[in-house]
Design a protein around this motif. Structure first.
Motif, short mmCIF file in Angstrom:
data_model
loop_
_atom_site.label_atom_id
_atom_site.label_comp_id
_atom_site.label_asym_id
_atom_site.label_seq_id
_atom_site.Cartn_x
_atom_site.Cartn_y
_atom_site.Cartn_z
N ARG A 13 27.30 -6.51 37.39
CA ARG A 13 26.66 -6.28 36.17
C ARG A 13 27.69 -6.80 34.97
O ARG A 13 27.14 -7.47 33.96
N ALA A 17 27.18 -9.73 32.07
CA ALA A 17 26.85 -9.45 30.72
C ALA A 17 28.24 -10.20 29.76
O ALA A 17 28.02 -10.89 29.03
N ALA A 27 29.84 -7.28 25.68
CA ALA A 27 29.25 -6.72 26.88
C ALA A 27 29.51 -4.94 27.23
O ALA A 27 28.44 -4.50 27.75
N GLU A 30 26.73 -3.55 25.03
CA GLU A 30 25.17 -3.65 25.64
C GLU A 30 25.13 -2.81 26.81
O GLU A 30 24.07 -2.04 26.98
#
Length: 310
Positions: A13, A17, A27, A30
Motif C-alpha cells: 500500500r 501511494a 504518500a 495520504e
C-alpha cells in the motif's frame, strides 16, 4: 518475482501511494505516516523483491525499471480488492466515472445507459463530457468514449461505431428553395459551421472542389448535437453523423438529401487504462457496451467487438 508468504501487505500500500504520488512525503500525508515510516516500508518491499524500486534523488524519487513494472500491477490489485469489498457488502455508492464526447453522450449513451444501470444497480454512473482528450489517470476517470483512431498509449481501446458524416437539414428548409437536387443546391443555404473540415471532405467526394466556404460566416456551437438542433430549427444545413439522428429522420425533423457519406478515419472508441482492465466495474461496462454494438443476436466476447456500426 517470488514473494514470501509473510510479505507485508501494508508495504505494498505504501509503495502504491509513493509510486502514484511520486513522493514519500505525499504518500505519508495520504496514509497518515511519517516520511521515516514510509521509507522503512519501501525498504521492506525492496529487500523482499531483491531490487531497488526507487532511485533516490535530491527532492525527488523516480521509479526504477523494476518499480515501473510493479507499480501498475499493484495499483490494479488494490483497485480490484476495493471493488470486491464494495460488491460484497452491496455498496450502492460504487461509482463509474465516464468521460464522453458531448454528442455521443446525448445521442446514444443517455438513451441506452438505463439498461446498464438496471443490470448493475450497485454501480452509480457519473458522466462528464468534453471534446478534448483527457488524461484518464490524472482526471481519475474510469472510462472514456472518444473520437479518434484508437492508438492511445497505456490504454486498451475498442471500436464502437464509425463516425460517418453527410449534410442534413429540415425538409421544410429544403422545400423553401425548391428542393435539394444536386450537391451544389446546398450552397444556396446557410452552412452551419462552414469552417468544419468535414464540409470540404464531403464536397470533394461529391465532385465539388470549389465550394467557396471561406467567405461564409463561421459559428462553432461546441458539439455536433447542437448543430443538429439548429438544423432541425431550419437555421441551415449541418454536416452530421446520421446514425445519431434516426428519431429526427423518422419524425420528419431532419432529412439526408444524398446517400453519400464520408469519413475522416476518426471513429468512436471505448478506452480505459490497461492496468485497470480487470476492474469489475470497468469490465461490466465494457461487456455491456460492446454487446450493445454487436450484431443482433450475437454477443461480443469480452474485450472484443464484432463489427462497427455503419
Amino acid at each position: 518475482m517470488k514473494m514470501s508468504k509473510q510479505f507485508p501487505l501494508n508495504a505494498l500500500r505504501v509503495f502504491e501511494a509513493a509510486a502514484r504520488l511520486g513522493s514519500f512525503t505525499k504518500a505519508g500525508t495520504e496514509l497518515g505516516m511519517t516520511q521515516t515510516a514510509v521509507s522503512y516500508q519501501i525498504k521492506l518491499i525492496e529487500e523482499n523483491v531483491g531490487e531497488p524500486l526507487f532511485l533516490r534523488r535530491p527532492r525527488q524519487i523516480v521509479l526504477t525499471d523494476v518499480g515501473q513494472q510493479l507499480a501498475p500491477r499493484v495499483s490494479e490489485a488494490f483497485e480490484m480488492l476495493q471493488e470486491a469489498v464494495l460488491s460484497a457488502r452491496g455498496d450502492i455508492n460504487t461509482a463509474l466515472q465516464i468521460n464522453s464526447t458531448p454528442t455521443f453522450a446525448s445521442q446514444w449513451l443517455a438513451r441506452n445507459i438505463g439498461s446498464f444501470q438496471l443490470a448493475h444497480p450497485n454501480i452509480a454512473v457519473r458522466l462528464t463530457t468534453t471534446e478534448k482528450v483527457i488524461d484518464l489517470i490524472a482526471e481519475s476517470t474510469d472510462i472514456a468514449i472518444r473520437a479518434g483512431v484508437g492508438d492511445w498509449p497505456g490504454l486498451d481501446s475498442h471500436p464502437l461505431m464509425r463516425s460517418e458524416f453527410t449534410p442534413m437539414l429540415s425538409p421544410a428548409l429544403a422545400e423553401a428553395i425548391g428542393g435539394i437536387h444536386e450537391p451544389r443546391d446546398l450552397l444556396k443555404l446557410r452552412i452551419i459551421d462552414a469552417a468544419d473540415p468535414w464540409w470540404r471532405l464531403w464536397f470533394a467526394a461529391a465532385g465539388i472542389n470549389d465550394p467557396d466556404l471561406e467567405g461564409r460566416p463561421t459559428s462553432r456551437l461546441g458539439a455536433q448535437s447542437f448543430e443538429a438542433r439548429a438544423a432541425v430549427a431550419g437555421q441551415g444545413v449541418a454536416i452530421l453523423t446520421p446514425d445519431f439522428y434516426p428519431d429526427d429522420v423518422a419524425l420528419g425533423r431532419l432529412y439526408q438529401p444524398f446517400d453519400l457519406r464520408c469519413s475522416d478515419g476518426r471513429d468512436y472508441w471505448l478506452a480505459y487504462p490497461h492496468t485497470r482492465r480487470n476492474t469489475p466495474k470497468i469490465r461490466a461496462f465494457r461487456d455491456w457496451i460492446l454487446n450493445a454494438f454487436a450484431p443482433a443476436g450475437r454477443a461480443a466476447s469480452p474485450g472484443t467487438v464484432d463489427q462497427t456500426v455503419n
